[in-house]
Design an enzyme around this catalytic site. Structure first.
Site, PDB file in Angstrom:
ATOM      1  N   PRO A   1      91.906  61.067 -35.664  1.00 54.51           N
ATOM      2  CA  PRO A   1      91.521  62.382 -35.128  1.00 54.51           C
ATOM      3  C   PRO A   1      90.503  63.059 -36.044  1.00 54.51           C
ATOM      4  O   PRO A   1      90.685  63.108 -37.252  1.00 54.51           O
ATOM      5  CB  PRO A   1      92.830  63.172 -35.114  1.00 54.51           C
ATOM      6  N   GLU A   2      89.414  63.545 -35.446  1.00 50.39           N
ATOM      7  CA  GLU A   2      88.363  64.236 -36.194  1.00 50.39           C
ATOM      8  C   GLU A   2      88.306  65.683 -35.701  1.00 50.39           C
ATOM      9  O   GLU A   2      89.192  66.120 -34.970  1.00 50.39           O
ATOM     10  CB  GLU A   2      87.023  63.503 -35.996  1.00 50.39           C
TER      11      GLU A   2
END
Ligand SMILES: [Zn+2]
Length: 268
Positions: free
Chosen positions: A2-3
């Site tokens: 996840p960014e």
């Protein structure tokens, strides 16, 4: 992993949690608590006053100096369930029960992420770089941090001390949009390329937030649902497929230790 867009999407899923009080918080594994300035029980009875994102971190402020910070590492998920739904997922390490009949689940198979119970948030984030969607992340700032740097431009934009929240997916996508090869020495970019890269970073992140993030494998939003931006990826994960712009084959090479996807024809 996840960014920024994924964590931003999760944050937006939690808007109804604001002002709800924690009834109790349970940990199935205490080693996911990376640091505790206070005991988890101190959160009992406290309302989630503010929920915000910084880089790839999500911060729950429970008033004053009581902050619970979550990082999802490689495979973490953070999502809400109704309190009468049974938790069936494996690798659930934390459950926080709220007084609005919801429970917050933290699940992470690979445990590269974690939870921090922090008093001094400012200190915690002191070394984190600028937020790429804020106005002070602009061509001037990008120019300042790349000047005279010989490292690949991709490695530079992944450096969380300089820019926070960009990971492998959005680095590859932003460099494609800007027409810049990921292995170019950072300092070799022209003023025009710096401007294009700055715009591409902002556009790619904003577009992904609109699509509720990219689900390649593990990522789910705050309601445990997949995102949609994987349908818009132009290079990431598309090696040996045709470039959407020119039709040539997308390459994959390891640059700065990271698998990197790009078009040799469209990116210079
Ligand atoms: Zn191309």
């Amino acid at each position: 992993m996840p960014e920024l867009p994924e964590i931003e999407t999760i944050k937006r899923s939690f808007v109804n949690l604001i002002n709800s009080k924690v009834l109790r918080i349970e940990f199935n594994r205490y080693d996911i608590i990376r640091r505790s300035d206070f005991k988890p029980e101190e959160l009992h009875g406290k309302p989630a006053e503010i929920i915000y994102r910084r880089g790839k971190y999500l911060v729950f402020n429970f008033g004053g100096h009581l902050n619970l910070i979550v990082h999802l590492g490689m495979s973490g998920r953070l999502y809400l369930m109704e309190d009468d739904q049974s938790v069936i997922g494996k690798h659930v390490h934390m459950i926080a029960y709220f007084n609005n009949h919801k429970k917050l689940i933290y699940q992470d198979a690979r445990r590269f992420g974690g939870v921090w119970l922090i008093n001094d948030v400012k200190g915690f984030f002191a070394r984190l770089g600028k937020e790429p969607l804020e106005d002070d992340f602009n061509p001037q700032y990008l120019g300042d941090i790349i000047r005279n740097r010989k490292i690949p431009i991709k490695s530079l934009i992944l450096d969380q001390h300089l820019i926070s929240g960009i990971g492998n997916i959005y680095a590859d996508e932003a460099l494609f949009e800007a027409g810049i090869k990921p292995d170019r020495p950072a300092g070799s970019l022209s003023d025009l390329e710096i401007q294009r890269l700055c715009e591409s970073i902002k556009n790619v992140l904003a577009h992904s937030i609109e699509q509720r993030g990219t689900t390649f494998r593990d990522y789910r939003d705050g309601f445990n649902q997949a995102g949609g931006f994987q349908n818009y990826l132009k290079v990431y994960g598309r090696h040996q497929q045709a470039c959407v712009r020119c039709g040539k084959v997308i390459s994959r090479e390891v640059i700065g230790g990271r698998g990197s996807h790009f078009c040799c024809n469209c990116q210079r």
